[in-house]
Design a protein around this motif. Structure first.
Motif, mmCIF file in Angstrom:
data_model
loop_
_atom_site.group_PDB
_atom_site.id
_atom_site.type_symbol
_atom_site.label_atom_id
_atom_site.label_comp_id
_atom_site.label_asym_id
_atom_site.label_seq_id
_atom_site.Cartn_x
_atom_site.Cartn_y
_atom_site.Cartn_z
ATOM 1 N N THR A 1 25.100 30.996 14.665
ATOM 2 C CA THR A 1 24.781 31.931 13.587
ATOM 3 C C THR A 1 25.840 33.016 13.490
ATOM 4 O OG1 THR A 1 22.422 31.498 13.774
ATOM 5 C CG2 THR A 1 23.051 33.575 12.756
ATOM 6 N N ASP B 1 22.397 28.236 7.146
ATOM 7 C CA ASP B 1 22.026 28.411 8.554
ATOM 8 C C ASP B 1 20.687 27.739 8.802
ATOM 9 O OD1 ASP B 1 21.777 29.160 11.138
ATOM 10 O OD2 ASP B 1 21.985 31.331 10.784
ATOM 11 N N GLU B 2 20.736 26.592 9.441
ATOM 12 C CA GLU B 2 19.533 25.783 9.697
ATOM 13 C C GLU B 2 18.647 25.684 8.464
ATOM 14 O OE1 GLU B 2 17.627 26.312 13.469
ATOM 15 O OE2 GLU B 2 19.258 27.608 14.152
HETATM 16 MG MG LIG Z 1 21.098 30.752 14.852
#
Ligand SMILES: [Mg+2]
Ligand SMILES: Nc1ncnc2c1ncn2[C@@H]1O[C@H](COP(=O)(O)OP(=O)(O)OP(=O)(O)O)[C@@H](O)[C@H]1O
Lengths: 389, 228
Positions: free
Chosen positions: B45, B166-167
């Motif tokens: 991240t 992000d994911e």
């Molecule tokens: Mg993360």
């Protein structure tokens, strides 16, 4: 960069998204602005009375009254008239509070023993009948002239001429009634009852005067007369302070100044109310910034600059204080019209108060909104996005 | 598109300083579909945030589209994100008080685009992700998959050259995750550079470049050719 129109739209959106909270917050500003307008109007109303008094009475009147224990006998009126080198109207007065009554009503009054010349000072005017005459004076006739309030309380507003009143246990015949003077800055004659001075002396069993009024043909001569009398009393008593010599002008100027101070005081009080309102806005804006931390992070991630965020929150606090200001202004103007009806005190609406109120509420919105807005715009986007609220 | 040389990120934690990223050198060419993988806490991240300018490197150089952005200010990054980067977050990050349409239109607000134009483009973007009929719904009235599609529409609306996710499938069931992945693949085929942080082997497998992180280090970059 966000456009101004979007900024304003966003501000109002933020405002209506929590209506009750916004309303409660605005209440402080509403009350503050309404208070500024009403209190300034009341102050102005009082001042306008002073001005109108100056206009009716003129500035060629001076008052002489005893200071402290100075003897001030009836004969002083003659002394004064003689001392002045130009024609003047010199009117002695002796006053006392007394209970007065008719068969059906009674009340308190200010009993004023004076001479027929009193009417020529111009402080009062006749509504009915006539004022004291020299004949009634010399014959010690028990006659009385009633102020407007006395006509109201004793006679229910009907014409009292010819009726009788009891003053300090003695019967008087009403010969005249005065027009209403109104609640002035000085003493109002509306509660007065005028009787011949000679009679007042025996009734009150005194020869001491409470005041002598001198009216000169011109304002310049009034000043001159004041100088003459100051000299006279300095020579007589060794000090000019033994009597108070004041021109009507001076008295009213002093009152005017007092009124101005009063107005400033009222305005100051109202301003404090506004500032308290501002603190309320600041408080809510800080809560709002915390609650919307994530939203701020999202906006930053999508391209909002520091200025965009600052503007969003600043405009929101301004929208709140200006809306509050507008509602407060409407309320205030409404109250200004209600005050004379409810409290019988004059209130003069001034557009300046309106401008003042708007300037103030804008300043409050800006001033107290700035800190929360700066706080919002300074948030770190990552922290803000991670915030769990 | 993305070129990083010796990038490090350090957070001051009290007196000791802990490096989160160390000596990351990386190249993601234009039009790439890239995945960043690695164990939890490995700095994925953080790396993505650096790429998107939400965070700035402590050390090293970063070139975005050939431009040295290592020392961009917050304001410069705000403009850059607004124009060339679209973000998709694991937790969707939609504003609850706004409708799907208003959420999607948000990046255009900060471009000063007129409301009418914004609305039309937002509707188009929602149409694109198959949510044209849900444009007046609030995020709370939408399923997770729908919310993520709204977020993708929002990332798309400004027509950015680079999409950072992000994911994006982390909070979704497998079938919905596949839909989202398919959507991102379509966008990549249409010419956008896409970088996806993921824990999913399936997602990583679909990407043509896989960047593997471990303890703040870039340990391996696998290109499609090598993996075949
Ligand atoms: Mg993360
Ligand atoms: N603001 C911060 N201050 C201090 N340390 C931080 C901060 N943000 C992240 N870290 C630390 O940096 C490391 C990497 O975090 P990061 O979020 O990049 O990991 P990740 O690979 O995305 O993990 P996950 O897969 O769980 O999302 C973690 O050890 C985390 O505790």
């Amino acid at each position: 960069m966000m456009t101004w129109r979007d900024g304003v739209r966003l501000a109002f959106h933020g405002m209506v998204s929590n209506k009750l909270r916004t309303l409660l917050t605005m209440l402080g500003v509403i009350i503050g602005v309404a208070a500024v307008i009403v209190l300034v109007a009341m102050g102005q109303g009082a001042s306008s009375l002073v001005t109108s008094r100056i206009e009716t009475l003129g500035t060629n009147v001076i008052f002489v009254s005893p200071a402290g224990g100075t003897p001030f006998p009836v004969s002083e009126a003659t002394v004064i008239a003689r001392a002045l080198p130009f024609p003047t109207i010199v009117v002695p007065e002796m006053n006392t509070g007394a209970t007065v009554s008719t068969l059906t009503a009674s009340g308190g009054a200010q009993v004023v023993g004076t001479t027929p010349a009193y009417i020529h000072i111009g402080a009062v005017s006749l509504a009915a009948g006539h004022f004291l005459t020299p004949l009634e004076m010399t014959q010690d006739q028990p006659v009385a002239v009633l102020g407007a309030n006395q006509v109201q309380t004793l006679f229910g507003g009907s014409n009292p001429v010819g009726a009788s009143v009891m003053i300090m246990g003695q019967q008087f015949r009403v010969i005249g009634a005065l027009n209403r003077v109104g609640q002035g800055p000085g003493a109002s004659q509306d509660k007065d009852i005028f009787i011949p001075m000679t009679l007042a002396q025996s009734l009150l069993s005194t020869t001491q005067l409470s005041q002598i009024t001198v009216k000169t043909p011109s304002p310049d001569q009034a000043n001159l007369a004041a100088d003459y009398l100051t000299n006279l009393y300095t020579n007589t008593f060794g000090s000019a302070n033994a009597v108070t010599i004041a021109s009507e002008d001076q008295v009213l100027q002093t009152l005017q100044a007092t009124r101005a101070t009063f107005t400033h005081l009222l305005a100051g009080t109202a301003a404090i109310a506004l500032i308290v309102g501002g603190i309320g806005i600041m408080n809510i804006m800080l809560v709002s910034v915390t609650e919307r931390t994530r939203e701020i992070g999202i906006r930053q991630a999508l391209g909002a600059t520091r200025e965009d965020i600052l503007l969003q929150f600043l405009l929101e606090s301004m929208a709140m204080s200006l809306s509050g200001g507008s509602v407060g202004a409407i309320l205030g103007v409404g109250l200004v019209h209600l005050v004379p009806v409810l409290w019988k005190t004059p209130a003069v609406f001034s557009p300046n108060a309106l401008i003042l109120a708007f300037v103030f509420s804008t300043a409050v919105g800006l001033g107290f909104g700035l800190y929360p807005a700066i706080k919002a715009s300074g948030l770190d986007p990552i922290q803000a996005l991670r915030y769990e609220g | 598109m993305i070129r990083m040389v010796g990038v490090a990120k350090v957070y001051p934690m009290g007196s000791e300083i802990s490096p989160i990223l160390e000596d990351v050198t990386l190249h993601v060419p234009q039009g790439m579909l890239a995945a960043i993988i690695g164990p939890s806490g490995s700095g994925k991240t953080t790396l993505l945030n650096l790429i998107g300018g939400l965070d700035t490197p402590t050390q090293g150089q970063y070139f975005l589209n050939g431009q040295d952005v290592s020392h961009f200010s917050r304001e410069q990054w705000a403009h850059e994100r607004n124009r060339t980067i679209g973000f998709v977050f694991q937790s969707f990050q939609l504003i609850p008080a706004l409708s799907a349409r208003d959420n999607v239109a948000l990046p255009l607000v900060y471009r000063g685009v007129a409301p009418k134009v914004r609305r039309a483009q937002a509707d188009q973007a929602l149409e694109h992700v198959g949510l044209g009929h849900r444009r007046d719904h609030r995020p709370s009235q939408l399923s997770g998959g729908q919310q993520q599609r709204v977020a993708i529409a929002r990332a798309l609306i400004g027509d950015p050259a680079l999409l950072l996710a992000d994911e994006p499938t982390g909070n979704l069931d497998q079938a919905t995750g596949q839909e989202i992945l398919a959507l991102l693949q379509t966008l990549n085929r249409a010419g956008k550079t896409v970088v996806i942080v993921t824990h999913s082997a399936e997602v990583a497998h679909a990407c043509r470049q896989v960047i593997q992180m471990q303890d703040g280090h870039l340990v391996r970059v696998a290109q499609e050719m090598e993996r075949v």
